[in-house]
Design an enzyme around this catalytic site. Structure first.
Site, short mmCIF file in Angstrom:
data_model
loop_
_atom_site.label_atom_id
_atom_site.label_comp_id
_atom_site.label_asym_id
_atom_site.label_seq_id
_atom_site.Cartn_x
_atom_site.Cartn_y
_atom_site.Cartn_z
N LYS A 115 4.55 -12.21 1.46
CA LYS A 115 4.68 -13.20 0.39
C LYS A 115 4.63 -14.62 0.93
O LYS A 115 4.08 -15.51 0.29
CB LYS A 115 5.98 -13.00 -0.39
CG LYS A 115 5.99 -11.79 -1.30
CD LYS A 115 7.17 -11.84 -2.25
CE LYS A 115 7.26 -10.61 -3.12
NZ LYS A 115 8.47 -10.63 -3.97
N LYS A 198 -4.73 0.35 -7.13
CA LYS A 198 -3.57 0.62 -7.98
C LYS A 198 -3.56 -0.33 -9.17
O LYS A 198 -3.89 -1.50 -9.02
CB LYS A 198 -2.32 0.36 -7.13
CG LYS A 198 -1.23 1.36 -7.27
CD LYS A 198 -0.10 1.06 -6.29
CE LYS A 198 0.90 0.10 -6.91
NZ LYS A 198 2.20 0.10 -6.23
N LYS A 201 -0.16 -5.95 -11.76
CA LYS A 201 -0.23 -7.15 -12.60
C LYS A 201 -1.06 -8.25 -11.95
O LYS A 201 -1.50 -9.18 -12.62
CB LYS A 201 1.18 -7.65 -12.96
CG LYS A 201 2.02 -8.05 -11.77
CD LYS A 201 3.44 -8.38 -12.19
CE LYS A 201 4.29 -8.60 -10.96
NZ LYS A 201 5.55 -7.88 -10.97
#
Ligand code: AMP
Ligand code: TRP
Length: 335
Positions: A115, A198, A201
């Site tokens: 991240k 996959k 979002k």
């Protein structure tokens, strides 16, 4: 007396809708597990602000997340569904755990590395760095035996266990050592437009994603434009026919009909027929959840009352654990 073991899990309020992957991969398990466990489900708004959030959106997404969980079957009468910032003990225990976590130990967390690389190392916050320690606090406050999470959370669970053991051996037994309950991906759902990735979002194309909050027409359009192949046969073959396999798997997970039976029934049929039926199955599974969630969203006072009640339930256990921790580390009680 309630002899069921405790269970805790958490979800970020970072999207306006859950998608079919979240529903089949996580939420359905959570709903089932509330029968055999004393479950605590926390919407982690403190975690959400480890990356920039628009305040109005965060508020809406927190309520929408709660509404979807309740609509999908998390029963506020059985389980405690609550918002993390409503229970101050989470931030308080996180501080104590920060003080027994090594800098190097925290630096090894791969999710932080991923991240912070995405954010750019200068814009990654210290909050993002200590994210897993706050997560450990979420868990340890409730003395859970089981923590149902996806595979990507395994490392955070290991850290949680290490911190619990360290605290217990330094200060005396205080925390239950929790077990990660890695939810098996019997129902891993793939992107409709890019069926080898996959469903997520962060998908490049919103058409690849079926959202719980989508209306019927949108669901139908998305499924009918799902990418398949040119071969024309309806059978499960993840390697050569990922699009068709994904549609079969979505159907089977929601309808309960076996893949073999679907293959038999659709033998000789075209992809249009399969897609039409998958759309119907998805709409009849998701539609009522969406409608109930919208109903809950339209009565915000009632939704907030449900969350307040969840927080009250959570505080009973959380405050008890925190009081024991404060005492063990040598804090004096206020008069
Ligand atoms: P995320 O919002 O991506 O952190 O996902 C929350 C949870 O939903 C994860 O722990 C997974 O178990 C589940 N999940 C997310 N995407 C999928 C997917 N495409 N298929 C199955 N499960 C998923
Ligand atoms: N980090 C988890 C995720 O991204 C969310 C989370 C926060 C959580 N606190 C938790 C999960 C406690 C389980 C237990 O999915």
């Amino acid at each position: 007396m309630n002899a069921k073991p405790n269970l805790l899990s958490g979800m970020q309020p970072s999207a306006s809708s859950l998608h079919l992957g979240n529903y089949l991969g996580a939420l359905v398990n959570w709903v089932n597990m509330q029968e055999n466990f004393n479950a605590y489900y926390v919407i982690v708004d403190l975690h959400a602000i480890t990356v920039p959030q628009d305040p109005a959106e965060l508020r809406t997404n927190t309520r929408r997340t709660a509404a979807q969980y309740i609509a999908a079957g998390i029963d506020p009468a059985k389980s405690a569904l609550f918002v993390q910032s409503h229970v101050p003990a989470h931030a308080e225990l996180a501080w104590i755990l920060n003080c027994i976590t090594g800098f190097g130990e925290a630096s090894r967390m791969t999710q932080f590395k991923d991240k912070s690389q995405k954010a750019g190392s200068d814009s990654a916050s210290v909050g993002l760095f200590t994210y897993p320690i706050l997560q450990a606090a979420d868990i340890l406050l409730y003395q859970p035996k089981a923590v149902p999470v996806g595979e990507d959370q395994r490392q955070h669970l290991e850290l949680t266990r290490d911190l619990a053991e360290r605290f217990n051996s330094r200060f005396g037994k205080t925390f239950t050592i929790p077990e990660a309950h890695i939810m098996k991906e019997t129902a891993k759902i793939y992107d409709l437009q890019n069926p080898t990735a996959k469903m997520s979002k962060s998908a490049a194309d919103p058409k690849g994603l079926v959202n719980i909050m989508d209306d019927d027409t949108t669901i139908s359009k998305k499924i009918k434009s799902a990418v398949t192949d040119t071969e024309g046969s309806i059978k499960l073959d993840w390697e050569n026919k990922p699009g068709v396999s994904n549609l079969l798997s979505i159907h089977s997970s929601l309808s309960g009909e076996s893949i073999v039976s679907l293959e038999e029934r659709f033998e000789g049929a075209g992809y249009g027929v399969l897609k039409g039926e998958v759309a119907d199955v998805v709409i009849s599974a998701i539609g009522p959840i969406r409608d109930r969630a919208n109903e809950l969203m339209s009565d915000q006072a009632e939704l907030d009352r449900l969350l307040a009640r969840g927080a009250e339930k959570a505080k009973v256990v959380a405050n008890q654990t925190l009081a024991a921790v404060y005492d063990r580390v040598g804090f004096i009680k206020p008069e």
